[in-house]
Design an enzyme around this catalytic site. Structure first.
Site, PDB file in Angstrom:
ATOM      1  N   CYS A  57       0.794  -1.236   0.000  1.00 27.25           N
ATOM      2  CA  CYS A  57       0.000   0.000   0.000  1.00 27.25           C
ATOM      3  C   CYS A  57       0.831   1.293   0.000  1.00 27.25           C
ATOM      4  O   CYS A  57       1.364   1.665  -1.039  1.00 27.25           O
ATOM      5  CB  CYS A  57      -0.973  -0.047   1.168  1.00 27.25           C
ATOM      6  SG  CYS A  57      -2.409   1.009   0.924  1.00 27.25           S
ATOM      7  N   HIS A 111      -3.403  -5.647   2.484  1.00 29.87           N
ATOM      8  CA  HIS A 111      -3.012  -5.887   3.868  1.00 29.87           C
ATOM      9  C   HIS A 111      -3.604  -7.238   4.250  1.00 29.87           C
ATOM     10  O   HIS A 111      -4.348  -7.835   3.491  1.00 29.87           O
ATOM     11  CB  HIS A 111      -3.611  -4.816   4.786  1.00 29.87           C
ATOM     12  CG  HIS A 111      -3.259  -3.414   4.418  1.00 29.87           C
ATOM     13  ND1 HIS A 111      -2.085  -2.826   4.797  1.00 29.87           N
ATOM     14  CD2 HIS A 111      -3.943  -2.465   3.718  1.00 29.87           C
ATOM     15  CE1 HIS A 111      -2.059  -1.570   4.368  1.00 29.87           C
ATOM     16  NE2 HIS A 111      -3.163  -1.332   3.696  1.00 29.87           N
TER      17      HIS A 111
END
Ligand code: GLN
Length: 246
Positions: free
Chosen positions: A95, A196
């Site tokens: 990310c 994630h």
């Protein structure tokens, strides 16, 4: 005993949704193969100049504020990071970390945070702070010629464009942009993704893929992780597929 060296960049700042767990998973799965994982860290102000000594460089995800704070320090590492990448060090980025190795990240306030420009992609966040890609996501990638579904959780305002070689095809969720067909960025020594989870706990084969790459590069002989008992992980994955791929 074989040893793999991993550099964890900004572990005190880039650790959303348990992203540091990825390092624990690599350590655990290495240990099961009699490989020691030695973990070092780079935080703001550290004078790390030799990134090429590491087999793996890892960056987790972070909020816009953290990305802004660490950007100057990261830029100081530009030349050394590029050298390691060109040398074949494996880069795993999640990310915020994914965004920062591209050309730039323009955050939700319209502020442009320069990236390391290792790759051609760039990221622009929606200026409407309420508009984010949030939720569970499943993508399909290819690891050593075999298709593999990767499960995770995404939460990003950033919309990543100009991705020349995506990590995978989106089966459920958003991906690089709102309702995107593709997710992340991949090369033989790079996996950059919005997922994630932590990513590697839900996707053990991806972790072994990284270990295989690193060990093959180190030893000069094709390395294949011996299988370990992933029954629980596989059952969990099947349940998630049933729930998410309808
Ligand atoms: N701050 C970035 C964004 O919102 C990255 C967030 C993250 O790492 N989850 O796009």
């Amino acid at each position: 005993m074989n040893k793999i060296k991993l550099l964890h960049m900004y572990p005190n700042m880039l650790d959303l949704y348990g992203d540091s767990g990825n390092v624990e998973i690599i350590k655990y799965r290495c240990k099961k193969r009699d490989i020691e994982l030695e973990v070092s860290s780079h935080i703001i102000g550290d004078d790390t100049n030799d990134f090429s000594q590491y087999d793996i460089v890892y960056l987790g995800g972070g909020a816009d504020l953290e990305q802004q704070i660490l950007a100057d320090d990261l830029l100081k590492c530009k030349g050394a990071v590029r050298k390691a990448y060109e040398n074949g060090t494996f880069f795993l980025m999640i990310c915020g970390g994914y965004q920062l190795l591209g050309q730039y990240y323009k955050d939700s306030n319209g502020e442009k945070i320069p990236g390391l420009a290792l790759f051609d992609y760039y990221t622009v966040a929606s200026t409407d702070k309420g508009k984010r890609c949030i939720g569970n996501i499943v993508i399909e990638t290819e690891l050593d010629g075999e298709k593999y579904k990767v499960i995770g959780f995404e939460n990003h305002g950033g919309q990543t464009q100009n991705v020349t070689s995506p990590f995978g095809k989106v089966l459920a969720g958003n991906g690089n942009c709102f309702s995107s067909d593709t997710e992340g960025y991949m090369e033989k020594n790079v996996v950059a993704t919005y997922l994630h989870g932590p990513l590697l706990s839900k996707n053990p084969k991806l972790c072994d893929h990284i270990i295989n790459y690193v060990m093959t590069r180190k030893t000069g002989e094709k390395y294949s992780c011996k299988p370990i008992n992933d029954k629980l992980e596989e059952e969990c994955r099947q349940q998630l597929f049933e729930r998410l791929l309808k």
